[in-house]
Design a protein around this motif. Structure first.
Motif, PDB file in Angstrom:
ATOM      1  N   GLY A 156     -10.721 -10.044 -17.709  1.00  0.00           N
ATOM      2  CA  GLY A 156     -11.879  -9.162 -17.680  1.00  0.00           C
ATOM      3  C   GLY A 156     -11.829  -8.199 -16.515  1.00  0.00           C
ATOM      4  N   LEU A 157     -12.976  -7.601 -16.186  1.00  0.00           N
ATOM      5  CA  LEU A 157     -13.043  -6.661 -15.078  1.00  0.00           C
ATOM      6  C   LEU A 157     -12.795  -7.380 -13.755  1.00  0.00           C
ATOM      7  CD1 LEU A 157     -16.123  -4.469 -16.112  1.00  0.00           C
ATOM      8  CD2 LEU A 157     -13.720  -4.242 -16.750  1.00  0.00           C
ATOM      9  N   SER A 158     -12.397  -6.602 -12.732  1.00  0.00           N
ATOM     10  CA  SER A 158     -11.975  -7.209 -11.468  1.00  0.00           C
ATOM     11  C   SER A 158     -12.693  -6.588 -10.278  1.00  0.00           C
ATOM     12  CB  SER A 158     -10.463  -7.034 -11.295  1.00  0.00           C
ATOM     13  OG  SER A 158     -10.034  -7.503 -10.027  1.00  0.00           O
ATOM     14  N   ARG A 159     -12.913  -7.420  -9.252  1.00  0.00           N
ATOM     15  CA  ARG A 159     -13.438  -6.971  -7.959  1.00  0.00           C
ATOM     16  C   ARG A 159     -12.336  -6.885  -6.910  1.00  0.00           C
ATOM     17  NH1 ARG A 159     -17.732 -11.264  -6.214  1.00  0.00           N
ATOM     18  NH2 ARG A 159     -17.846  -9.808  -4.461  1.00  0.00           N
ATOM     19  N   ALA A 160     -11.130  -7.277  -7.259  1.00  0.00           N
ATOM     20  CA  ALA A 160     -10.060  -7.455  -6.272  1.00  0.00           C
ATOM     21  C   ALA A 160      -9.612  -6.131  -5.660  1.00  0.00           C
ATOM     22  CB  ALA A 160      -8.870  -8.152  -6.917  1.00  0.00           C
ATOM     23  N   VAL A 161      -9.264  -6.193  -4.382  1.00  0.00           N
ATOM     24  CA  VAL A 161      -8.694  -5.055  -3.659  1.00  0.00           C
ATOM     25  C   VAL A 161      -7.449  -5.557  -2.929  1.00  0.00           C
ATOM     26  CG1 VAL A 161      -9.079  -3.263  -1.929  1.00  0.00           C
ATOM     27  CG2 VAL A 161     -10.990  -4.066  -3.340  1.00  0.00           C
ATOM     28  N   ASN A 162      -6.315  -4.904  -3.174  1.00  0.00           N
ATOM     29  CA  ASN A 162      -5.054  -5.312  -2.552  1.00  0.00           C
ATOM     30  C   ASN A 162      -4.381  -4.118  -1.892  1.00  0.00           C
ATOM     31  OD1 ASN A 162      -4.598  -8.245  -3.465  1.00  0.00           O
ATOM     32  ND2 ASN A 162      -5.060  -7.218  -5.393  1.00  0.00           N
ATOM     33  N   LEU A 163      -3.722  -4.374  -0.777  1.00  0.00           N
ATOM     34  CA  LEU A 163      -2.959  -3.347  -0.068  1.00  0.00           C
ATOM     35  C   LEU A 163      -1.474  -3.643  -0.248  1.00  0.00           C
ATOM     36  CD1 LEU A 163      -3.107  -0.908   1.978  1.00  0.00           C
ATOM     37  CD2 LEU A 163      -2.649  -2.621   3.742  1.00  0.00           C
ATOM     38  N   ILE A 164      -0.755  -2.698  -0.858  1.00  0.00           N
ATOM     39  CA  ILE A 164       0.689  -2.836  -1.055  1.00  0.00           C
ATOM     40  C   ILE A 164       1.394  -1.953  -0.034  1.00  0.00           C
ATOM     41  CG2 ILE A 164       2.601  -2.573  -2.665  1.00  0.00           C
ATOM     42  CD1 ILE A 164       0.609  -2.821  -4.946  1.00  0.00           C
ATOM     43  N   ALA A 165       2.328  -2.531   0.703  1.00  0.00           N
ATOM     44  CA  ALA A 165       3.071  -1.783   1.715  1.00  0.00           C
ATOM     45  C   ALA A 165       4.565  -1.961   1.490  1.00  0.00           C
ATOM     46  CB  ALA A 165       2.690  -2.254   3.117  1.00  0.00           C
ATOM     47  N   TYR A 166       5.328  -0.918   1.825  1.00  0.00           N
ATOM     48  CA  TYR A 166       6.784  -0.985   1.730  1.00  0.00           C
ATOM     49  C   TYR A 166       7.353  -0.501   3.055  1.00  0.00           C
ATOM     50  CZ  TYR A 166      11.484  -0.625  -0.199  1.00  0.00           C
ATOM     51  OH  TYR A 166      12.822  -0.790  -0.444  1.00  0.00           O
ATOM     52  N   ASP A 167       7.837  -1.456   3.855  1.00  0.00           N
ATOM     53  CA  ASP A 167       8.345  -1.160   5.189  1.00  0.00           C
ATOM     54  C   ASP A 167       9.753  -1.720   5.350  1.00  0.00           C
ATOM     55  OD1 ASP A 167       6.011   0.065   6.623  1.00  0.00           O
ATOM     56  OD2 ASP A 167       5.076  -1.838   6.082  1.00  0.00           O
ATOM     57  N   ASN A 168      10.684  -0.852   5.725  1.00  0.00           N
ATOM     58  CA  ASN A 168      12.056  -1.276   6.029  1.00  0.00           C
ATOM     59  C   ASN A 168      12.659  -2.136   4.921  1.00  0.00           C
ATOM     60  OD1 ASN A 168      11.947  -0.020   8.622  1.00  0.00           O
ATOM     61  ND2 ASN A 168      10.789  -1.786   9.381  1.00  0.00           N
ATOM     62  N   GLY A 169      12.442  -1.714   3.681  1.00  0.00           N
ATOM     63  CA  GLY A 169      13.029  -2.421   2.553  1.00  0.00           C
ATOM     64  C   GLY A 169      12.286  -3.671   2.134  1.00  0.00           C
ATOM     65  N   GLN A 170      11.148  -3.963   2.763  1.00  0.00           N
ATOM     66  CA  GLN A 170      10.378  -5.158   2.441  1.00  0.00           C
ATOM     67  C   GLN A 170       9.024  -4.764   1.857  1.00  0.00           C
ATOM     68  OE1 GLN A 170      11.613  -8.347   2.797  1.00  0.00           O
ATOM     69  NE2 GLN A 170      13.523  -7.324   3.382  1.00  0.00           N
ATOM     70  N   LEU A 171       8.654  -5.416   0.753  1.00  0.00           N
ATOM     71  CA  LEU A 171       7.360  -5.154   0.129  1.00  0.00           C
ATOM     72  C   LEU A 171       6.396  -6.291   0.433  1.00  0.00           C
ATOM     73  CD1 LEU A 171       6.481  -3.338  -2.982  1.00  0.00           C
ATOM     74  CD2 LEU A 171       5.599  -5.671  -2.884  1.00  0.00           C
ATOM     75  N   SER A 172       5.160  -5.944   0.734  1.00  0.00           N
ATOM     76  CA  SER A 172       4.140  -6.952   1.003  1.00  0.00           C
ATOM     77  C   SER A 172       2.856  -6.591   0.271  1.00  0.00           C
ATOM     78  CB  SER A 172       3.865  -7.062   2.509  1.00  0.00           C
ATOM     79  OG  SER A 172       3.346  -5.839   3.015  1.00  0.00           O
ATOM     80  N   VAL A 173       2.087  -7.606  -0.093  1.00  0.00           N
ATOM     81  CA  VAL A 173       0.788  -7.425  -0.739  1.00  0.00           C
ATOM     82  C   VAL A 173      -0.240  -8.205   0.073  1.00  0.00           C
ATOM     83  CG1 VAL A 173      -0.579  -7.719  -2.830  1.00  0.00           C
ATOM     84  CG2 VAL A 173       1.864  -7.189  -3.005  1.00  0.00           C
ATOM     85  N   LYS A 174      -1.237  -7.501   0.584  1.00  0.00           N
ATOM     86  CA  LYS A 174      -2.270  -8.114   1.418  1.00  0.00           C
ATOM     87  C   LYS A 174      -3.618  -7.983   0.729  1.00  0.00           C
ATOM     88  CE  LYS A 174      -4.491  -7.648   5.960  1.00  0.00           C
ATOM     89  NZ  LYS A 174      -4.514  -6.861   7.220  1.00  0.00           N
ATOM     90  N   ARG A 175      -4.370  -9.058   0.689  1.00  0.00           N
ATOM     91  CA  ARG A 175      -5.683  -9.046   0.044  1.00  0.00           C
ATOM     92  C   ARG A 175      -6.724  -8.442   0.980  1.00  0.00           C
ATOM     93  NH1 ARG A 175      -7.607 -11.886  -4.505  1.00  0.00           N
ATOM     94  NH2 ARG A 175      -9.628 -10.953  -5.043  1.00  0.00           N
ATOM     95  N   PHE A 176      -7.495  -7.509   0.470  1.00  0.00           N
ATOM     96  CA  PHE A 176      -8.616  -6.925   1.190  1.00  0.00           C
ATOM     97  C   PHE A 176      -9.911  -7.555   0.673  1.00  0.00           C
ATOM     98  CE2 PHE A 176      -6.207  -4.219   3.607  1.00  0.00           C
ATOM     99  CZ  PHE A 176      -6.888  -3.136   4.147  1.00  0.00           C
ATOM    100  N   PRO A 177     -11.031  -7.335   1.356  1.00  0.00           N
ATOM    101  CA  PRO A 177     -12.306  -7.871   0.855  1.00  0.00           C
ATOM    102  C   PRO A 177     -12.603  -7.371  -0.559  1.00  0.00           C
ATOM    103  CG  PRO A 177     -12.545  -7.103   3.107  1.00  0.00           C
ATOM    104  CD  PRO A 177     -11.194  -6.668   2.661  1.00  0.00           C
ATOM    105  N   ASP A 178     -13.160  -8.252  -1.381  1.00  0.00           N
ATOM    106  CA  ASP A 178     -13.505  -7.886  -2.750  1.00  0.00           C
ATOM    107  C   ASP A 178     -14.595  -6.821  -2.775  1.00  0.00           C
ATOM    108  OD1 ASP A 178     -11.715  -9.666  -3.780  1.00  0.00           O
ATOM    109  OD2 ASP A 178     -13.202 -11.164  -4.364  1.00  0.00           O
ATOM    110  N   LEU A 179     -14.619  -6.061  -3.873  1.00  0.00           N
ATOM    111  CA  LEU A 179     -15.733  -5.152  -4.124  1.00  0.00           C
ATOM    112  C   LEU A 179     -17.006  -5.965  -4.359  1.00  0.00           C
ATOM    113  CD1 LEU A 179     -13.992  -2.760  -6.679  1.00  0.00           C
ATOM    114  CD2 LEU A 179     -14.472  -2.262  -4.287  1.00  0.00           C
ATOM    115  N   PRO A 180     -18.161  -5.360  -4.168  1.00  0.00           N
ATOM    116  CA  PRO A 180     -19.407  -6.095  -4.423  1.00  0.00           C
ATOM    117  C   PRO A 180     -19.671  -6.329  -5.904  1.00  0.00           C
ATOM    118  CG  PRO A 180     -19.867  -3.844  -3.770  1.00  0.00           C
ATOM    119  CD  PRO A 180     -18.407  -4.051  -3.545  1.00  0.00           C
ATOM    120  N   TYR A 181     -18.983  -5.604  -6.788  1.00  0.00           N
ATOM    121  CA  TYR A 181     -19.124  -5.847  -8.220  1.00  0.00           C
ATOM    122  C   TYR A 181     -17.819  -5.496  -8.918  1.00  0.00           C
ATOM    123  CZ  TYR A 181     -20.362  -0.855  -7.836  1.00  0.00           C
ATOM    124  OH  TYR A 181     -20.384   0.475  -7.519  1.00  0.00           O
TER     125      TYR A 181
END
Length: 231
Positions: A156-181
């Motif tokens: 279903g619909l999502s509140r999730a917020v994620n930050l994707i970064a690509y540094d020096n050949g490495q990818l990372s996914v960091k969770r940010f605070p959820d949306l209020p709805y």
């Protein structure tokens, strides 16, 4: 071909009676991600006032070797980080179109492309890194990565917020605070140190909601129930 930078791009559309004039004060980059290969489209203002549009095929989803993505993706999160183009998530109908009874497929893939100064675009990273297969949200490029906001998944619909970064050949996914709805199909932009999110579709239907995130504090601020009249 014009190479994109981190500067702001300005596209001004003016409707003058029955004629639409396209004025590009800077080159405009449009990344087209739905049902066909990624195209690099540049609109360049000519000295004589006549605009020129150029288009080049730079990459295709069928190069991934993922059967579900061979026809491309709609509703992906995409943007720039460290001069790399990040494409994440999205949806497709690989097993039949909707009118044929095909089910919507959501992707958890993250793809990173780069274009060397004197070379061709190439894929430098591919992985299934998203916490859940998702698409049809909003994304904005911020200094420390690509912020992927809300969307829709098989759950279903999502509140999730994620930050994707690509540094020096490495990818990372960091969770940010959820949306209020939960929301999909919304718009987002960055002004200064704030990320603004507006509109979209919530569990209650079309939304006139407006909210902001202060990047440095990583918290959603303001009155989440604040509404404004959208034109």
């Amino acid at each position: 071909m014009i190479y994109p930078s981190d500067e702001a791009w300005l596209l001004l559309l003016i409707l003058d009676k029955d004629m639409m004039t396209l004025i590009a004060k800077r080159s405009v980059l449009l990344i087209l991600l739905a049902w066909f290969p990624i195209l690099y489209v540049a609109v360049e203002a000519e000295v004589n006032g006549i605009n020129r549009v150029t288009q080049d095929k730079v990459w295709s989803f069928d190069l991934l070797g993922i059967p579900e993505l061979e026809e491309g993706l709609a509703g992906s999160y995409f943007g720039w980080h460290n001069r790399h183009l990040i494409i994440a998530g999205g949806s497709a109908f690989p097993h039949g179109k909707p009118w044929e009874g095909g089910a919507k497929y959501f992707s958890d893939a993250v793809i990173v492309l780069e274009k060397p100064a004197d070379g061709e675009w190439k894929e430098v990273y591919q992985g299934h890194d998203l916490p859940v297969a998702i698409g049809e949200g909003a994304s904005v490029s911020v200094p420390n990565g690509l912020l992927c906001i809300g969307g829709q998944s098989n759950e279903g619909l999502s509140r999730a917020v994620n930050l994707i970064a690509y540094d020096n050949g490495q990818l990372s996914v960091k969770r940010f605070p959820d949306l209020p709805y939960r929301v999909r199909g919304h718009s987002a932009t960055v002004i200064g140190s704030k990320v603004f999110v507006v509109g979209g579709e919530t569990d209650e239907g079309p939304s006139d909601g407006f909210m902001s995130l202060i990047r440095h504090n990583q918290i959603w601020v303001g009155k989440y129930y604040l509404h404004c009249q959208l034109l």
